[in-house]
Design a protein around this motif. Structure first.
Motif, PDB file in Angstrom:
ATOM      1  N   TRP A 187     -17.502  25.058  68.543  1.00  0.00           N
ATOM      2  CA  TRP A 187     -16.726  26.089  69.281  1.00  0.00           C
ATOM      3  C   TRP A 187     -16.618  25.734  70.883  1.00  0.00           C
ATOM      4  O   TRP A 187     -17.652  25.457  71.401  1.00  0.00           O
ATOM      5  CB  TRP A 187     -17.506  27.683  69.024  1.00  0.00           C
ATOM      6  N   CYS A 205      -9.009  35.169  68.345  1.00  0.00           N
ATOM      7  CA  CYS A 205     -10.387  35.246  68.770  1.00  0.00           C
ATOM      8  C   CYS A 205     -10.413  36.018  70.077  1.00  0.00           C
ATOM      9  O   CYS A 205      -9.647  35.736  70.986  1.00  0.00           O
ATOM     10  CB  CYS A 205     -10.671  33.734  68.828  1.00  0.00           C
ATOM     11  N   LEU A 206     -11.258  36.822  70.258  1.00  0.00           N
ATOM     12  CA  LEU A 206     -11.717  37.666  71.230  1.00  0.00           C
ATOM     13  C   LEU A 206     -12.727  36.844  72.368  1.00  0.00           C
ATOM     14  O   LEU A 206     -13.210  37.310  73.220  1.00  0.00           O
ATOM     15  CB  LEU A 206     -12.430  38.827  70.794  1.00  0.00           C
ATOM     16  N   GLU A 207     -13.264  35.456  71.936  1.00  0.00           N
ATOM     17  CA  GLU A 207     -13.931  34.702  72.575  1.00  0.00           C
ATOM     18  C   GLU A 207     -15.199  35.522  72.948  1.00  0.00           C
ATOM     19  O   GLU A 207     -15.721  35.298  74.163  1.00  0.00           O
ATOM     20  CB  GLU A 207     -13.258  34.354  74.009  1.00  0.00           C
ATOM     21  N   CYS A 208     -15.765  36.360  72.000  1.00  0.00           N
ATOM     22  CA  CYS A 208     -17.244  36.917  72.225  1.00  0.00           C
ATOM     23  C   CYS A 208     -18.457  36.023  72.096  1.00  0.00           C
ATOM     24  O   CYS A 208     -19.313  36.380  72.555  1.00  0.00           O
ATOM     25  CB  CYS A 208     -17.090  38.032  71.215  1.00  0.00           C
ATOM     26  N   GLY A 209     -18.093  34.922  71.212  1.00  0.00           N
ATOM     27  CA  GLY A 209     -19.415  33.821  71.050  1.00  0.00           C
ATOM     28  C   GLY A 209     -20.341  34.355  70.105  1.00  0.00           C
ATOM     29  O   GLY A 209     -20.918  33.568  69.469  1.00  0.00           O
ATOM     30  N   THR A 210     -20.016  35.538  69.262  1.00  0.00           N
ATOM     31  CA  THR A 210     -20.810  35.941  68.260  1.00  0.00           C
ATOM     32  C   THR A 210     -21.073  35.010  66.882  1.00  0.00           C
ATOM     33  O   THR A 210     -22.102  34.660  66.577  1.00  0.00           O
ATOM     34  CB  THR A 210     -20.374  37.305  67.693  1.00  0.00           C
ATOM     35  N   CYS A 211     -19.925  34.433  66.492  1.00  0.00           N
ATOM     36  CA  CYS A 211     -19.967  33.339  65.450  1.00  0.00           C
ATOM     37  C   CYS A 211     -20.774  32.166  65.620  1.00  0.00           C
ATOM     38  O   CYS A 211     -21.374  31.634  64.898  1.00  0.00           O
ATOM     39  CB  CYS A 211     -18.701  33.050  65.152  1.00  0.00           C
ATOM     40  N   ILE A 220     -11.612  26.485  67.733  1.00  0.00           N
ATOM     41  CA  ILE A 220     -12.806  26.673  66.642  1.00  0.00           C
ATOM     42  C   ILE A 220     -12.631  25.543  65.449  1.00  0.00           C
ATOM     43  O   ILE A 220     -11.595  25.625  64.968  1.00  0.00           O
ATOM     44  CB  ILE A 220     -12.824  27.892  66.058  1.00  0.00           C
ATOM     45  N   CYS A 272     -17.455  38.843  62.619  1.00  0.00           N
ATOM     46  CA  CYS A 272     -16.406  38.354  63.425  1.00  0.00           C
ATOM     47  C   CYS A 272     -15.371  39.638  63.450  1.00  0.00           C
ATOM     48  O   CYS A 272     -14.925  40.151  62.682  1.00  0.00           O
ATOM     49  CB  CYS A 272     -15.361  37.332  63.221  1.00  0.00           C
ATOM     50  N   PRO A 273     -15.628  40.343  64.939  1.00  0.00           N
ATOM     51  CA  PRO A 273     -14.956  41.661  65.255  1.00  0.00           C
ATOM     52  C   PRO A 273     -13.488  41.430  65.052  1.00  0.00           C
ATOM     53  O   PRO A 273     -12.773  42.400  65.026  1.00  0.00           O
ATOM     54  CB  PRO A 273     -15.386  42.111  66.464  1.00  0.00           C
ATOM     55  N   ALA A 274     -12.787  40.106  65.288  1.00  0.00           N
ATOM     56  CA  ALA A 274     -11.239  40.045  65.108  1.00  0.00           C
ATOM     57  C   ALA A 274     -10.815  39.513  63.987  1.00  0.00           C
ATOM     58  O   ALA A 274      -9.655  39.317  63.897  1.00  0.00           O
ATOM     59  CB  ALA A 274     -11.202  38.876  66.396  1.00  0.00           C
ATOM     60  N   VAL A 294     -11.243  36.631  62.246  1.00  0.00           N
ATOM     61  CA  VAL A 294     -10.660  35.406  62.301  1.00  0.00           C
ATOM     62  C   VAL A 294     -10.938  34.417  61.408  1.00  0.00           C
ATOM     63  O   VAL A 294     -10.055  33.775  60.754  1.00  0.00           O
ATOM     64  CB  VAL A 294     -11.381  34.546  63.758  1.00  0.00           C
ATOM     65  N   TYR A 295     -12.082  34.916  60.538  1.00  0.00           N
ATOM     66  CA  TYR A 295     -12.365  34.045  59.269  1.00  0.00           C
ATOM     67  C   TYR A 295     -12.111  34.562  58.043  1.00  0.00           C
ATOM     68  O   TYR A 295     -12.015  35.755  57.890  1.00  0.00           O
ATOM     69  CB  TYR A 295     -13.888  33.791  59.248  1.00  0.00           C
TER      70      TYR A 295
HETATM   71  S1  SF4 Z   1     -15.966  34.244  69.262  1.00  0.00           S
HETATM   72 FE1  SF4 Z   1     -16.123  34.201  66.786  1.00  0.00          FE
HETATM   73  S2  SF4 Z   1     -16.956  36.054  66.388  1.00  0.00           S
HETATM   74 FE2  SF4 Z   1     -15.935  36.444  68.495  1.00  0.00          FE
HETATM   75  S3  SF4 Z   1     -13.865  36.865  67.928  1.00  0.00           S
HETATM   76 FE3  SF4 Z   1     -13.990  34.521  68.282  1.00  0.00          FE
HETATM   77  S4  SF4 Z   1     -14.127  33.949  66.209  1.00  0.00           S
HETATM   78 FE4  SF4 Z   1     -14.626  35.812  66.100  1.00  0.00          FE
END
Ligand code: SF4
Length: 98
Positions: free
Chosen positions: A84, A67-73, A27, A47-49, A51-52
């Motif tokens: 990303w 990062c949970l690699e969910c893609g939300t951000c 990222i 961000c659920p984790a 990260v930011y």
């Molecule tokens: S993909 Fe983005 S929103 Fe999802 S956990 Fe990782 S940094 Fe956070």
């Protein structure tokens, strides 16, 4: 008593493993674009984790290892703020259910 039929989310996430890529973040933040679009607070909120985070100078810190690699951000950030991609092969989160 656990009321969630799928189990406690925190306990489920505890089963996962991470292989942290210490050489490269998957990222990257364009700090100038983030500042212009006020993206800092948005990224922190979504961000659920967690990260930011915001640094004292207002720029964005990225703890990419969590990062949970969910893609939300990536979906929510204004265009041009984030670069990303999935972590390199064998790196990142490894989801476990047992
Ligand atoms: S993909 Fe983005 S929103 Fe999802 S956990 Fe990782 S940094 Fe956070």
């Amino acid at each position: 008593m656990n009321k969630n039929p799928f189990g406690d989310v925190t306990e489920r996430l505890d089963k996962d493993r991470y292989e942290t890529d210490i050489e490269e973040s998957h990222i990257k933040v364009n700090q100038e674009a983030a500042a212009k679009s006020n993206a800092v607070d948005l990224l922190i909120r979504i961000c659920p984790a967690h990260v930011y985070s915001k640094q004292p100078d207002g720029s964005i810190n990225v703890m990419y290892a969590a990062c949970l690699e969910c893609g939300t951000c990536l979906a929510a950030a204004p265009v041009g703020v984030l670069s990303w991609q999935y972590p390199r092969s064998g790196m990142g989160i490894i989801f476990r259910e047992s």
